[in-house]
Design an enzyme around this catalytic site. Structure first.
Site, short mmCIF file in Angstrom:
data_model
loop_
_atom_site.label_atom_id
_atom_site.label_comp_id
_atom_site.label_asym_id
_atom_site.label_seq_id
_atom_site.Cartn_x
_atom_site.Cartn_y
_atom_site.Cartn_z
N GLY A 155 3.86 -2.80 -0.11
CA GLY A 155 4.98 -2.26 0.64
C GLY A 155 5.76 -3.14 1.08
O GLY A 155 6.80 -3.41 0.41
N MET A 210 -9.29 -0.92 0.99
CA MET A 210 -8.33 -1.14 2.00
C MET A 210 -8.38 -2.67 2.38
O MET A 210 -9.87 -3.09 2.79
CB MET A 210 -8.45 -0.47 3.04
CG MET A 210 -8.11 1.31 2.73
SD MET A 210 -6.40 1.38 2.07
CE MET A 210 -5.43 0.90 3.41
N ASP A 269 -5.29 -2.74 -1.19
CA ASP A 269 -3.88 -2.02 -0.44
C ASP A 269 -3.86 -2.68 1.09
O ASP A 269 -5.05 -2.33 1.61
CB ASP A 269 -4.30 -0.64 -0.40
CG ASP A 269 -2.90 0.14 0.28
OD1 ASP A 269 -2.01 -0.58 0.42
OD2 ASP A 269 -3.02 1.28 0.10
N MET A 281 -4.50 9.78 2.57
CA MET A 281 -5.14 9.40 3.76
C MET A 281 -4.77 10.64 4.69
O MET A 281 -4.37 10.63 5.76
CB MET A 281 -4.29 8.13 4.36
CG MET A 281 -4.74 6.79 3.84
SD MET A 281 -3.52 5.58 4.16
CE MET A 281 -2.08 6.16 3.04
N SER A 322 4.49 0.39 -2.84
CA SER A 322 4.23 1.32 -1.95
C SER A 322 5.79 1.74 -1.37
O SER A 322 6.30 0.99 -0.77
CB SER A 322 3.32 1.19 -0.79
OG SER A 322 3.20 2.13 0.12
N GLY A 336 1.92 0.59 7.24
CA GLY A 336 2.31 -0.61 6.51
C GLY A 336 2.65 -1.75 7.41
O GLY A 336 2.65 -1.76 8.65
N ASP A 350 1.88 6.95 -0.28
CA ASP A 350 1.00 7.01 0.92
C ASP A 350 1.35 8.55 1.52
O ASP A 350 2.27 8.74 2.10
CB ASP A 350 1.25 5.99 1.98
CG ASP A 350 0.64 4.61 1.37
OD1 ASP A 350 -0.49 4.50 0.93
OD2 ASP A 350 1.59 3.65 1.10
N HIS A 369 -1.95 8.24 -2.72
CA HIS A 369 -3.15 7.58 -1.82
C HIS A 369 -3.22 8.90 -0.66
O HIS A 369 -2.17 8.50 0.26
CB HIS A 369 -2.82 6.26 -1.52
CG HIS A 369 -3.81 5.71 -0.37
ND1 HIS A 369 -3.66 4.59 0.21
CD2 HIS A 369 -5.03 5.82 0.12
CE1 HIS A 369 -4.38 4.29 1.11
NE2 HIS A 369 -5.55 5.27 0.83
N GLY A 373 -1.47 -5.46 3.42
CA GLY A 373 -0.93 -6.69 3.41
C GLY A 373 -0.88 -7.64 2.34
O GLY A 373 -1.11 -8.91 2.24
N MET A 419 0.18 10.57 4.48
CA MET A 419 -0.87 10.62 5.72
C MET A 419 -0.55 12.12 6.57
O MET A 419 0.56 12.58 6.25
CB MET A 419 -0.26 9.60 6.37
CG MET A 419 -0.45 8.17 5.94
SD MET A 419 -0.11 6.69 6.98
CE MET A 419 0.21 5.65 5.87
N HIS A 472 3.36 3.50 -5.69
CA HIS A 472 2.15 4.05 -4.67
C HIS A 472 2.84 4.97 -3.65
O HIS A 472 3.79 4.65 -3.09
CB HIS A 472 1.48 2.85 -4.08
CG HIS A 472 0.47 2.93 -3.38
ND1 HIS A 472 -1.00 3.25 -3.56
CD2 HIS A 472 0.22 2.88 -1.90
CE1 HIS A 472 -1.57 3.40 -2.77
NE2 HIS A 472 -1.00 3.33 -1.67
C1 DX5 Z 1 -1.28 1.93 4.70
C2 DX5 Z 1 -0.85 2.39 3.15
C3 DX5 Z 1 -0.42 1.20 2.49
C4 DX5 Z 1 0.90 0.75 2.95
C5 DX5 Z 1 0.80 -0.80 2.52
O1 DX5 Z 1 -2.28 2.62 5.26
O2 DX5 Z 1 -2.14 2.63 2.43
O3 DX5 Z 1 -0.47 1.40 1.05
O4 DX5 Z 1 1.85 1.13 2.33
O5 DX5 Z 1 1.94 -1.67 3.14
P1 DX5 Z 1 2.03 -3.32 3.36
O6 DX5 Z 1 2.10 -3.70 1.73
O7 DX5 Z 1 3.12 -3.44 4.09
O8 DX5 Z 1 0.92 -3.70 4.00
ZN ZN Z 2 -1.75 3.10 0.50
#
Ligand code: DX5
Ligand code: ZN
Length: 226
Positions: free
Chosen positions: A198, A138, A176, A69, A10, A145, A36, A67, A178, A38, A34
């Site tokens: 990410g 999720m 997606d 959001m 990500s 992130g 993101d 993705h 952690g 938002m 990926h």
């Molecule tokens: C958060 C995003 C994720 C994020 C994951 O809402 O959808 O894609 O980048 O980040 P990590 O891998 O650090 O949890």
């Molecule tokens: Zn994501």
């Protein structure tokens, strides 16, 4: 189950001043990148939108896993497909008619994905799987992130895997939030076969090496689960 895992770094965790360079760093080591998106409505965070994806698309050949959001995905999702995204995933919580939007995305040349946020049960969406190419679970609350992986989300992954296998569906099961060297094994053992990471990739000294390690861990766990 699909034989090989998809590793999708990500760019939310990358340096936004050098996005093309960040994508080049993982080319050859990752399968998708990926992205993101938002909107500060569906989630309380604001990231990047269509113009950035359009520009970045020209800078690399790696498939884009977008993705969304965002609220009102019907309005925006087709534009990402037209911009050349490989897969466009929108949220179940933001969409009244996921099957119709999936059909629109496929008609625009993209794979169609549905995302399920932390507080949403997956059960009502299992029957939509034949209309989808990707189901994203999720493993955090969508929005930021760097959050801690929630193993209790893996019950949803198991439910979806059971349904995909029972019906012999060609659907990627993505997780997606952690995802790192240890948690990827749990997710893969539960049945996931596409992994967003990410912090674990762009927080590492060598992002390509981090992708290779994640892939090896996922492969081990998927082989054990098969
Ligand atoms: C958060 C995003 C994720 C994020 C994951 O809402 O959808 O894609 O980048 O980040 P990590 O891998 O650090 O949890
Ligand atoms: Zn994501």
């Amino acid at each position: 189950m699909e034989p090989s895992p998809i590793i999708a770094p990500s760019i939310l965790a990358a340096d936004f001043a050098h996005l093309a360079t960040s994508v080049h760093q993982i080319e050859g080591a990752a399968d998708w990148v990926h992205v993101d998106v938002m909107d500060n409505h569906f989630v309380p965070n604001l990231t990047i939108g269509l113009p950035v994806v359009q520009s970045l698309r020209k800078a690399t050949t790696i498939p884009f896993d977008v993705h969304l959001m965002i609220a009102d995905p019907e309005r925006w999702a087709p534009g990402f497909a037209e911009a050349g995204a490989y897969n466009v995933t929108f949220h179940a919580e933001a969409c009244d008619n996921p099957v119709a939007l999936a059909r629109t995305l496929r008609a625009a040349g993209a794979k169609a994905g549905l995302a399920i946020d932390r507080d949403t049960p997956v059960e009502p969406y299992l029957e939509l799987l034949p209309h989808l190419d990707t189901l994203l679970i999720m493993t955090i609350k969508a929005g930021f992130g760097g959050q801690k992986f929630m193993p209790e989300m893996l019950d949803k992954v198991r439910d979806v895997r059971r349904r995909i296998n029972a019906k012999d569906l060609q659907v990627r099961l993505e997780v997606d939030g952690g995802i790192a060297a240890d948690t990827i094994e749990q997710a893969a053992a539960a049945g996931a076969d596409a992994f967003v990471a990410g912090t674990a990739v762009y927080g590492a000294e060598d992002p390509a090496e981090a992708c290779r390690k994640l892939r090896a861990a996922a492969e081990r766990a998927m082989a054990g689960a098969a």
